[in-house]
Design a protein around this motif. Structure first.
Motif, PDB file in Angstrom:
ATOM      1  N   ASN A 169      39.348  15.928  29.371  1.00 26.65           N
ATOM      2  CA  ASN A 169      38.891  14.889  28.437  1.00 26.65           C
ATOM      3  C   ASN A 169      37.878  13.942  29.067  1.00 26.65           C
ATOM      4  N   ARG A 170      37.964  13.772  30.403  1.00 24.90           N
ATOM      5  CA  ARG A 170      37.192  12.719  31.061  1.00 24.90           C
ATOM      6  C   ARG A 170      36.004  13.213  31.884  1.00 24.90           C
TER       7      ARG A 170
ATOM      8  N   HIS B 271      32.472  14.098  38.459  1.00 25.75           N
ATOM      9  CA  HIS B 271      31.268  14.034  37.650  1.00 25.75           C
ATOM     10  C   HIS B 271      31.665  13.720  36.211  1.00 25.75           C
ATOM     11  N   ALA B 272      31.188  12.605  35.719  1.00 24.19           N
ATOM     12  CA  ALA B 272      31.567  12.177  34.376  1.00 24.19           C
ATOM     13  C   ALA B 272      30.944  13.093  33.327  1.00 24.19           C
ATOM     14  N   LYS B 273      31.603  13.156  32.161  1.00 17.66           N
ATOM     15  CA  LYS B 273      31.020  13.908  31.041  1.00 17.66           C
ATOM     16  C   LYS B 273      29.742  13.236  30.584  1.00 17.66           C
ATOM     17  N   ALA B 274      28.775  14.020  30.162  1.00 21.79           N
ATOM     18  CA  ALA B 274      27.497  13.464  29.697  1.00 21.79           C
ATOM     19  C   ALA B 274      27.739  12.647  28.440  1.00 21.79           C
TER      20      ALA B 274
END
Length: 419
Positions: free
Chosen positions: A386-387, A416-419
């Motif tokens: 989800n993150r 690495h965060a979701k775009a």
């Protein structure tokens, strides 16, 4: 060339260059250097039931194939778990009894007293709590900066779960994984020269802390944590009067609740990085998470072995085993048995029948907390997906020195965060 260099640096010999009679898979350095795969591949091919006449833990048989392991694990009358479930023998001055290292009826009585803490009826109550804690842990992590996944996630999540299962004071929860590590650091699992005085000091602190809790719980209405259940059961309420038995069962429950989940949490991240096409599959189909959890537990095999003792002369895999012989079931080998598991050395999150692994054992000693471990891993990966676009492993992990716990001390990652 790289493999040869690794062997030279590790001091672990190439298993294909050794005579079979010199094979000793009790050496903890093999597992710390992640070199067990080829050792057991050779044993499965050439000596599936192998006798080691001399080692630091004495003579022992290695059982390395899937179906032979099940045959041993499922026959507690022929293969006793007393006096210990690890390959080395307990020292004369410190032999804490625990129900996993007992045969019926003692095993069954004591296990039954503790089991309601992890019964299916408890899982639904635990799920919301675990998810809340997982979210809090993941939301506190630095994005784009390297950190040790073992410390920040694997240990923290399992520590919080242990504190819940014991209803241990939450502010002191860090003591639980420490005591687990103390319990599993000994000559019996290949850690030569472990400081017995240091271990006893800390294990006595563990005993004192839980003895105080025991008396509190005994004076209160029964709840569903391990200590309350044991203190209120007619069969185990007097265990507190036998401190060495209480300590043994505390060690069992703490280690059992710590190592499987903790090291599978780290292993899952590592395997998805080693098999990036599987990470792509996961991102494309998060519904694979429950199946992936079973594959993680197979591929990691958090506890490498369990040991038994033959109660009479018998035959296994064409070998004559004598009464009193030590018989070691290498789950870490059976989980890679090519004759039973297709493409066994590959990590495949959509593997059919992924739950058909050996990591939880079989028969009366099958891991009683297996559903809790699976649930923690499932929730964790649901919330990671989800993150984060990716949990990137930046360096090879540093592994634990043990022939029993296949674990990680350090796994450097960057989120690495979701775009």
């Amino acid at each position: 060339m790289a493999d040869t260099l690794h062997q030279a640096e590790s001091g672990v010999a190439d298993p294909w260059s050794l005579p079979l009679e010199d094979f000793d898979v009790s050496r903890a350095e093999i597992y710390q250097n992640n070199m067990q795969g080829e050792y057991f591949r050779r044993l499965r091919q050439e000596a599936p039931v192998h006798f080691c006449p001399e080692s630091s833990v004495g003579a022992y048989w290695s059982v390395t194939k899937y179906h032979d392991i099940i045959a041993v694990d499922s026959n507690h009358k022929l293969f006793s778990s007393e006096p210990s479930i690890v390959i080395g023998d307990p020292s004369d001055e410190f032999q804490p009894p625990m129900f996993i290292a007992k045969d019926p009826p003692i095993h069954d009585i004591q296990r039954k007293a503790a089991q309601p803490a992890v019964a299916p009826s408890q899982l639904s109550e635990l799920e919301d709590l675990i998810r809340q804690r997982v979210c809090n842990i993941l939301d506190s992590l630095p994005v784009g900066e390297e950190f040790n996944w073992v410390e920040k996630v694997s240990i923290e999540l399992t520590t919080q779960m242990l504190a819940t299962l014991f209803d241990y004071p939450f502010e002191d929860r860090h003591k639980l994984p420490f005591w687990s590590d103390v319990a599993t650091t000994s000559d019996a699992v290949g850690v030569a020269g472990a400081d017995m005085e240091w271990r006893m000091k800390h294990l006595n602190e563990c005993l004192a802390s839980f003895t105080e809790l025991w008396h509190q719980r005994a004076s209160e209405p029964r709840k569903f944590d391990f200590i309350s259940l044991l203190a209120h059961s007619e069969d185990t309420k007097d265990m507190v009067k036998n401190p060495i038995e209480l300590l043994g069962n505390l060690m069992l429950l703490i280690v059992g609740g710590n190592d499987t989940t903790r090291n599978s949490i780290s292993g899952g991240v590592y395997f998805l990085n080693k098999f990036p096409e599987e990470y792509d599959k996961l991102r494309a189909a998060p519904s694979l998470i429950p199946n992936m959890v079973s594959e993680i537990i197979r591929y990691q095999t958090p506890l490498a072995h369990m040991r038994r003792v033959a109660t009479e002369d018998t035959e296994l895999g064409g070998q004559r085993i004598h009464k009193g012989d030590k018989v070691v079931m290498w789950y870490v080998s059976g989980n890679r048995d090519e004759e039973v598991i297709d493409r066994a050395d590959e990590f495949l999150i959509d593997r059919p029948n992924a739950r058909r692994h050996l990591s939880f054992g079989f028969g009366i000693h099958r891991c009683m907390g297996n559903r809790v471990a699976e649930m923690q891993l499932r929730i964790l990966w649901e919330e990671i997906i989800n993150r984060f676009e990716r949990v990137e492993v930046t360096k090879e992990p540093r592994r634990v020195l043990s022939n029993f716990v296949l674990g990680y001390e350090e796994l450097p990652v960057i989120l690495h965060a979701k775009a």
